[in-house]
Scaffold this motif. Sequence first.
Motif, PDB file in Angstrom:
ATOM      1  N   MET A 115       1.037  -1.069   0.153  1.00 60.50           N
ATOM      2  CA  MET A 115      -0.093   0.147   0.000  1.00 60.50           C
ATOM      3  C   MET A 115       1.005   1.203   0.090  1.00 60.50           C
ATOM      4  N   ARG A 116       0.626   2.084  -0.992  1.00 63.28           N
ATOM      5  CA  ARG A 116       1.605   3.394  -1.050  1.00 63.28           C
ATOM      6  C   ARG A 116       0.879   4.613  -0.287  1.00 63.28           C
ATOM      7  N   CYS A 117       1.698   5.183   0.536  1.00 66.69           N
ATOM      8  CA  CYS A 117       1.514   6.401   1.316  1.00 66.69           C
ATOM      9  C   CYS A 117       1.802   7.607   0.331  1.00 66.69           C
ATOM     10  N   ASN A 118       0.800   8.448   0.153  1.00 64.71           N
ATOM     11  CA  ASN A 118       0.694   9.661  -0.585  1.00 64.71           C
ATOM     12  C   ASN A 118       0.566  11.015  -0.074  1.00 64.71           C
ATOM     13  N   ILE A 119       1.370  10.859   1.295  1.00 61.00           N
ATOM     14  CA  ILE A 119       1.289  12.172   1.760  1.00 61.00           C
ATOM     15  C   ILE A 119       2.530  13.040   1.402  1.00 61.00           C
ATOM     16  N   CYS A 120       3.654  12.497   1.516  1.00 60.85           N
ATOM     17  CA  CYS A 120       4.908  13.210   0.989  1.00 60.85           C
ATOM     18  C   CYS A 120       5.168  12.600  -0.096  1.00 60.85           C
ATOM     19  N   GLU A 121       6.362  13.040  -0.749  1.00 59.84           N
ATOM     20  CA  GLU A 121       6.852  12.863  -1.977  1.00 59.84           C
ATOM     21  C   GLU A 121       7.667  11.477  -2.067  1.00 59.84           C
ATOM     22  N   PHE A 122       7.960  11.124  -0.970  1.00 57.57           N
ATOM     23  CA  PHE A 122       8.717   9.846  -0.986  1.00 57.57           C
ATOM     24  C   PHE A 122       7.674   8.593  -1.526  1.00 57.57           C
ATOM     25  N   ARG A 123       6.443   8.827  -1.095  1.00 59.99           N
ATOM     26  CA  ARG A 123       5.268   7.941  -1.516  1.00 59.99           C
ATOM     27  C   ARG A 123       5.675   6.480  -1.225  1.00 59.99           C
ATOM     28  N   CYS A 124       5.978   6.279   0.101  1.00 58.52           N
ATOM     29  CA  CYS A 124       6.459   5.147   0.828  1.00 58.52           C
ATOM     30  C   CYS A 124       5.639   3.914   0.188  1.00 58.52           C
ATOM     31  N   GLU A 125       6.084   2.720  -0.120  1.00 56.63           N
ATOM     32  CA  GLU A 125       5.205   1.433  -0.382  1.00 56.63           C
ATOM     33  C   GLU A 125       5.379   0.694   1.170  1.00 56.63           C
ATOM     34  N   ILE A 126       4.175   0.869   1.944  1.00 57.78           N
ATOM     35  CA  ILE A 126       4.204   0.275   3.150  1.00 57.78           C
ATOM     36  C   ILE A 126       3.622  -1.064   3.162  1.00 57.78           C
ATOM     37  N   LEU A 127       4.229  -2.053   3.914  1.00 56.81           N
ATOM     38  CA  LEU A 127       3.512  -3.360   3.688  1.00 56.81           C
ATOM     39  C   LEU A 127       2.602  -3.365   4.844  1.00 56.81           C
ATOM     40  N   GLU A 128       1.730  -4.422   4.888  1.00 61.09           N
ATOM     41  CA  GLU A 128       0.952  -4.439   6.279  1.00 61.09           C
ATOM     42  C   GLU A 128       1.711  -4.642   7.583  1.00 61.09           C
ATOM     43  N   GLY A 129       1.190  -3.774   8.471  1.00 65.20           N
ATOM     44  CA  GLY A 129       1.871  -3.931   9.656  1.00 65.20           C
ATOM     45  C   GLY A 129       3.046  -3.187   9.693  1.00 65.20           C
ATOM     46  N   ARG A 130       3.806  -2.683   8.851  1.00 64.33           N
ATOM     47  CA  ARG A 130       4.873  -2.020   8.861  1.00 64.33           C
ATOM     48  C   ARG A 130       4.706  -0.542   8.737  1.00 64.33           C
ATOM     49  N   THR A 131       6.119   0.092   8.819  1.00 60.06           N
ATOM     50  CA  THR A 131       5.854   1.537   8.786  1.00 60.06           C
ATOM     51  C   THR A 131       6.731   2.215   7.619  1.00 60.06           C
ATOM     52  N   GLY A 132       6.460   3.346   7.273  1.00 59.15           N
ATOM     53  CA  GLY A 132       7.184   4.014   6.332  1.00 59.15           C
ATOM     54  C   GLY A 132       8.490   4.605   6.752  1.00 59.15           C
ATOM     55  N   ARG A 133       9.038   5.681   6.006  1.00 58.79           N
ATOM     56  CA  ARG A 133      10.345   6.433   6.235  1.00 58.79           C
ATOM     57  C   ARG A 133      10.097   7.126   7.309  1.00 58.79           C
ATOM     58  N   CYS A 134       9.064   7.606   7.625  1.00 60.63           N
ATOM     59  CA  CYS A 134       9.121   8.779   9.009  1.00 60.63           C
ATOM     60  C   CYS A 134       8.781   7.805  10.100  1.00 60.63           C
ATOM     61  N   GLY A 135       8.215   6.698   9.996  1.00 60.64           N
ATOM     62  CA  GLY A 135       7.842   5.818  11.193  1.00 60.64           C
ATOM     63  C   GLY A 135       6.629   6.175  11.852  1.00 60.64           C
ATOM     64  N   MET A 136       5.844   7.185  11.284  1.00 63.38           N
ATOM     65  CA  MET A 136       4.595   7.825  11.925  1.00 63.38           C
ATOM     66  C   MET A 136       3.298   7.159  10.941  1.00 63.38           C
ATOM     67  N   TYR A 137       3.269   6.323   9.993  1.00 68.93           N
ATOM     68  CA  TYR A 137       2.204   5.904   9.108  1.00 68.93           C
ATOM     69  C   TYR A 137       2.389   4.404   9.341  1.00 68.93           C
ATOM     70  N   THR A 138       1.191   3.654   9.212  1.00 70.32           N
ATOM     71  CA  THR A 138       1.377   2.175   9.054  1.00 70.32           C
ATOM     72  C   THR A 138       0.402   1.604   8.190  1.00 70.32           C
ATOM     73  N   ASN A 139       0.453   0.367   7.700  1.00 72.09           N
ATOM     74  CA  ASN A 139      -0.578  -0.278   6.750  1.00 72.09           C
ATOM     75  C   ASN A 139      -1.417  -1.132   7.815  1.00 72.09           C
ATOM     76  N   LYS A 140      -2.476  -0.820   7.851  1.00 67.42           N
ATOM     77  CA  LYS A 140      -3.419  -1.560   8.700  1.00 67.42           C
ATOM     78  C   LYS A 140      -4.873  -2.034   7.808  1.00 67.42           C
ATOM     79  N   ASN A 141      -4.957  -3.315   7.592  1.00 63.42           N
ATOM     80  CA  ASN A 141      -5.986  -3.763   6.635  1.00 63.42           C
ATOM     81  C   ASN A 141      -5.905  -2.980   5.492  1.00 63.42           C
ATOM     82  N   GLY A 142      -4.883  -2.747   4.838  1.00 69.33           N
ATOM     83  CA  GLY A 142      -4.904  -2.223   3.486  1.00 69.33           C
ATOM     84  C   GLY A 142      -5.296  -0.807   3.530  1.00 69.33           C
TER      85      GLY A 142
END
Length: 573
Positions: free
Chosen positions: A1-28
């Motif tokens: 699942m991709r986070c589209n808040i900042c331009e890193f657009r992190c691909e975050i797997l279920e239960g994991r976090t992105g670059r900033c450590g402040m967002y997670t993928n929960k149930n897609g």
Amino acid sequence: MRCNICEFRCEILEGRTGRCGMYTNKNGKIIERFPHSYLFLFPISIETMPILHFYPRHKVLQISSIGCNFKCTGCISEVLIKNVESASEILKKIPPERIIKKAKDENCIGITFCINDPIVSHHSFKELAKLVKENNLFVGCSTNLYFTEESLRELTPYLDFVNVGLKGFSDKIYQEFCKVPSAEPIFRNIKILYKNNIHFEVSVPYIKGKENEIIDIAKSLSSISRDIPLQIMRFIPLGDVDMHLEPSIKEAEKVCEELRAYLDYVYLFNSPGTEYLNTTKNGKIIIKREFYGPMGARILEYTKDYHKIKIVGKISESVFDEEGFFGGYRITRAMEMILAILTAIGVKDKETIGNIWKETLNESFMKEFHEVWGGEKTLYDYLNVVRYVGKLAKNEENAEELINYIIKKMKEIEKIREKIKKVVNVYYSMGYPLFALNGSRFENKLVEFVGGRSLNKEIKRKGKPGVNISVEELNKLNPDVVFISGFLSCPEDDFIEYCNKHSISIKALKDKKIYRLPVGWDFGSPKWILGLMFIANKIYPKIYNFNIQKEANEFYERFYETSFEISNRSFYK
């Protein structure tokens, strides 16, 4: 699942976090890990954010969380950025309604998200901002502006004022200092702010050797408008950054003068005593300011025709002084001072550090702690703080070892002090000669402990951490010895040149008794005990004879498990 808040657009797997450590993928679905959770919530004067051209001297409610999507070297907020898991222990859940009520109760004109970046709390900030506007208050923030275009446009209907924290102009500087691939999205977003009539000011660190980066920024901004205020943050090396990247105040002022060819409002921060915090027009000072802590400023006076400059809103007639460590980035220094004690007593576990921050980041403790550094508490009271922190860390033995070492040196000084026959008059400055530290500051306690007379106590006006004084005032004080702070400092040669240029005529100058403290030896760290011995030697060289090199080597090896070397201006290094 991709986070589209900042331009890193992190691909975050279920239960994991992105670059900033402040967002997670929960149930897609990408969600905040700590929604509506904040570390700080207190009123500040808007200039400590800093914003200088939007409702000057008014009060806003500052909110902050933790984490950042950038990994900038030398970040002033690194204790909140690099220690997300530790700092998360001290977050408090605060609903938007309570924040708005607090802002109104404190007579704030609005709220501002700063110290860390609202990008990492985007959904919460957006929800809060919407409600704040519905309550007829202003909304602002400090941000690196690395939003995606779509996430920024979600915020623009609610934003009134923004401090845009640039790191440079080129992709190369962003890659080198922040591990960010490109600066292009940020300059794209600056144009979006401008087109949406959002007041913004741009801040950028001046790193020695990177002058062209700042000049290119000024040129780029001037192509939009010459009225955009540019805040030059003289780079203070923290974290893992080397000292050689820090420019002097004199060097920074020279760059500011060049920048005024492109922009009408250029300001210099982190430079106590500089005149480049003033707003001028046609050579006349319209708004006079002074240094007010890291990345902060304070208005001293202004002319009645200040409305002729590009400014939003009226200057507040009342002055709000934040209490103690609360206000702008000073609270991050307090957190680092606690970390400095923990480092010296061998505490490195992040969970333990987080728990201790949780115990100490409260109004009661911070008030007492500030009294040690800038109030009526004594040097011995600092040892009580070390003992308390050691107890919290369950590391009493190491804490007592540090305490006993410091007490031993203090007792030596007290015994030798009895030999003093004539008291020496001492003046303590920070940065340039005409910025005087408050008489109650820790540095002046060091002077008095070794038997000197602190002339700073004769200066009645107070600031954070001091005030500008006049040439006449300094000449009247006529100190025998002058010390230059080891934190926001100034080379002795520049100090002397300033004195000669401004007709400063004092005994210390004639007798060549102007000394700069080694970094970290007079404030913020247990290393002040080394500064105490250094100061003793300089004020009374005939009765004190500490071998400073030997003492420093012993102290660093004993409490830092390393040989003595000044790496940068971090308190805990």
